[in-house]
Scaffold this motif. Structure first.
Motif, PDB file in Angstrom:
ATOM      1  N   GLN A   1       9.731  22.486 -22.613  1.00  0.00           N
ATOM      2  CA  GLN A   1      10.748  22.259 -21.575  1.00  0.00           C
ATOM      3  C   GLN A   1      11.819  21.286 -22.077  1.00  0.00           C
ATOM      4  O   GLN A   1      13.005  21.436 -21.783  1.00  0.00           O
TER       5      GLN A   1
ATOM      6  N   MET B   1      15.828  21.959 -22.432  1.00  0.00           N
ATOM      7  CA  MET B   1      16.799  21.025 -21.860  1.00  0.00           C
ATOM      8  C   MET B   1      17.872  20.655 -22.880  1.00  0.00           C
ATOM      9  O   MET B   1      19.074  20.667 -22.576  1.00  0.00           O
TER      10      MET B   1
ATOM     11  N   TYR C   1      15.345  20.999 -15.626  1.00  0.00           N
ATOM     12  CA  TYR C   1      14.059  20.906 -16.314  1.00  0.00           C
ATOM     13  C   TYR C   1      13.308  19.619 -15.964  1.00  0.00           C
ATOM     14  O   TYR C   1      12.095  19.531 -16.175  1.00  0.00           O
TER      15      TYR C   1
ATOM     16  N   GLN D   1       8.750  24.565 -11.053  1.00  0.00           N
ATOM     17  CA  GLN D   1       9.213  25.785 -11.697  1.00  0.00           C
ATOM     18  C   GLN D   1      10.328  26.435 -10.895  1.00  0.00           C
ATOM     19  O   GLN D   1      11.280  26.989 -11.457  1.00  0.00           O
TER      20      GLN D   1
ATOM     21  N   THR E   1      17.732  28.167 -14.850  1.00  0.00           N
ATOM     22  CA  THR E   1      17.603  29.142 -15.933  1.00  0.00           C
ATOM     23  C   THR E   1      18.457  30.379 -15.666  1.00  0.00           C
ATOM     24  O   THR E   1      19.150  30.887 -16.557  1.00  0.00           O
TER      25      THR E   1
ATOM     26  N   ASP F   1       6.336  28.790 -25.585  1.00  0.00           N
ATOM     27  CA  ASP F   1       6.186  28.432 -24.176  1.00  0.00           C
ATOM     28  C   ASP F   1       5.539  29.539 -23.346  1.00  0.00           C
ATOM     29  O   ASP F   1       4.653  29.266 -22.523  1.00  0.00           O
TER      30      ASP F   1
ATOM     31  N   ASN G   1      21.462  23.517 -15.547  1.00  0.00           N
ATOM     32  CA  ASN G   1      20.173  24.014 -16.027  1.00  0.00           C
ATOM     33  C   ASN G   1      19.427  22.927 -16.800  1.00  0.00           C
ATOM     34  O   ASN G   1      18.217  22.753 -16.639  1.00  0.00           O
ATOM     35  N   SER G   2      20.140  22.181 -17.641  1.00  0.00           N
ATOM     36  CA  SER G   2      19.471  21.111 -18.401  1.00  0.00           C
ATOM     37  C   SER G   2      18.874  20.068 -17.465  1.00  0.00           C
ATOM     38  O   SER G   2      17.764  19.573 -17.695  1.00  0.00           O
TER      39      SER G   2
ATOM     40  N   SER H   1      13.575  24.666 -11.623  1.00  0.00           N
ATOM     41  CA  SER H   1      13.993  24.931 -12.998  1.00  0.00           C
ATOM     42  C   SER H   1      14.488  26.355 -13.179  1.00  0.00           C
ATOM     43  O   SER H   1      15.463  26.610 -13.900  1.00  0.00           O
TER      44      SER H   1
END
Length: 394
Positions: free
Chosen positions: A90, A94, A187, A27, A34, A128, A183-184, A30
């Motif tokens: 997730q 992504m 994940y 997390q 984000t 989510d 960011n993608s 990720s």
């Protein structure tokens, strides 16, 4: 000394659980991505439109899905395999980030595309967030729940320090698309952590006849507990009149402070520093906090007052305590629905606030808008503490 004993000795009991450590690491990676995307999105829409209204609208659409679907997602959370559902969400995040990166790189990005993809992102978030919130207790149990929630908040806001700073540099050096692309890629870390977890067999849960029946059950539970009902109402007020200040950051950085993308990133990072201090304070003292309700009221009132002066530490104290009080009080078979309701008022109500802040800021300016929201928050929390003594004594 064992690893678990060392974690508990330093007030980090949640990290004694292997599953939570995997979640925490994945997390963390990720969330940096984000926050890079959040900064990139705000600057992208401001660059395309030159309008505070559209900045607020984009933030509103990013939360609209939570407003529409989080209550239903809470019902599903009490029935479904949460880990599997979280992994699917997730993957959706992504793909959304990668799509925007490609649109920007190919110079075909348009305002309607950003708004549409922000809406899709919000829908995925609607499923989510309740799943992820109610999944924490399955990783750590109730004894370490408050510690886990506070550590998760510190992680979220630690990423807010790092991600925006990186994003501000990337936007100036190589362009906005890299914020979305990285960011993608980020994940992958959280998905890998979820897949590596070793969870005990999930006992079958009693299922209600329909989603509507399940929703009525949680409404009946909230009606019977005035303290939790007021906590939900306060969360809604903070969501509408307090938290949307974040969506106004690109406008504040450019038009009030007269700084570019790098300054915007630094401003967002500084907010994260205050939030990390608040979250770590709750995490390290979670085992010694007795009157959580009183601390929540102090944090909520301080957030409203400090919002007039522009701060975030008190906001995180308020959020962590409220989240913990709801989860530890809720019975196991209702926890997903309680957190779905919490997500509904905490994130789902944000579209109204972001939209309202955008409209008001367009006419009277960002500083006056933020100060007015802070005043409403401070007065509301102070009134709740005065009218509901259970919150002060719990």
């Amino acid at each position: 000394m064992t690893e678990a004993g060392g974690a508990r000795r330093y007030g980090l009991g949640a990290l004694a659980h292997r599953n939570f450590r995997l979640f925490f690491i994945g997390q963390g990676i990720s969330l940096v991505g984000t926050w890079m995307q959040n900064v990139g999105e705000g600057w992208l829409i401001l660059t395309l439109t030159n309008s505070p209204f559209y900045v607020g609208l984009t933030a509103a659409l990013s939360s609209l899905g939570v407003l529409l679907f989080s209550l239903y997602a809470g019902v599903i959370a009490d029935r479904a395999d949460k880990r599997r559902f979280i992994i699917f969400m997730q993957l959706a995040f992504m793909l959304e980030a990668l799509t925007v990166a490609i649109l920007v790189w190919t110079h075909v990005v348009a305002v309607w595309q950003v708004l549409l993809l922000a809406t899709i992102l919000g829908i995925a978030s609607g499923f989510d967030i309740p799943m992820r919130q109610s999944f924490i207790v399955e990783m750590v149990g109730k004894d370490d729940l408050m510690n886990a929630i506070a550590l998760n908040s510190s992680l979220f806001n630690g990423a807010r320090v790092i991600g925006p700073a990186i994003a501000g540099f990337l936007i100036g050096a190589v362009g906005i698309a890299w914020c979305y692309f990285l960011n993608s890629v980020s994940y992958i870390a959280v998905i890998a952590g979820l897949l590596m977890m070793q969870l005990p067999p999930r006992p079958p849960r009693p299922q209600t006849a329909s989603a509507w029946t399940g929703f009525r059950e949680v409404l009946s539970y909230l009606r019977g507990d005035r303290r939790l009902r007021v906590l939900m109402m306060l969360t809604a007020i903070l969501s509408v009149f307090g938290f949307p200040y974040i969506s106004m950051m690109p406008v504040f950085a450019r038009d009030v402070l007269h700084r570019g993308a790098t300054g915007y990133g630094a401003l967002t990072s500084s907010i994260g520093i205050g939030a990390v201090i608040g979250a770590l304070g709750v995490a390290l003292t979670s085992g010694r906090i007795r009157r959580r309700g009183r601390l929540m009221l102090i944090g909520g009132t301080a957030f409203g007052v400090l919002l007039i002066l522009f701060a975030a530490c008190a906001m995180i104290v308020n959020n962590s305590i409220t989240n913990t009080m709801l989860q530890t009080t809720a019975p196991d078979h209702l926890r997903g629905r309680i957190m779905g309701f919490y997500s509904f008022v905490f994130v789902g109500m944000a579209p109204f606030g972001a939209f309202l802040f955008g409209v008001v800021a367009e006419h009277v300016g960002v500083p006056v808008t933020l100060a007015s929201g802070g005043a409403i928050v401070a007065v509301s929390v102070a009134l709740a503490g005065w009218m509901v003594p259970e919150l002060r004594t719990n």
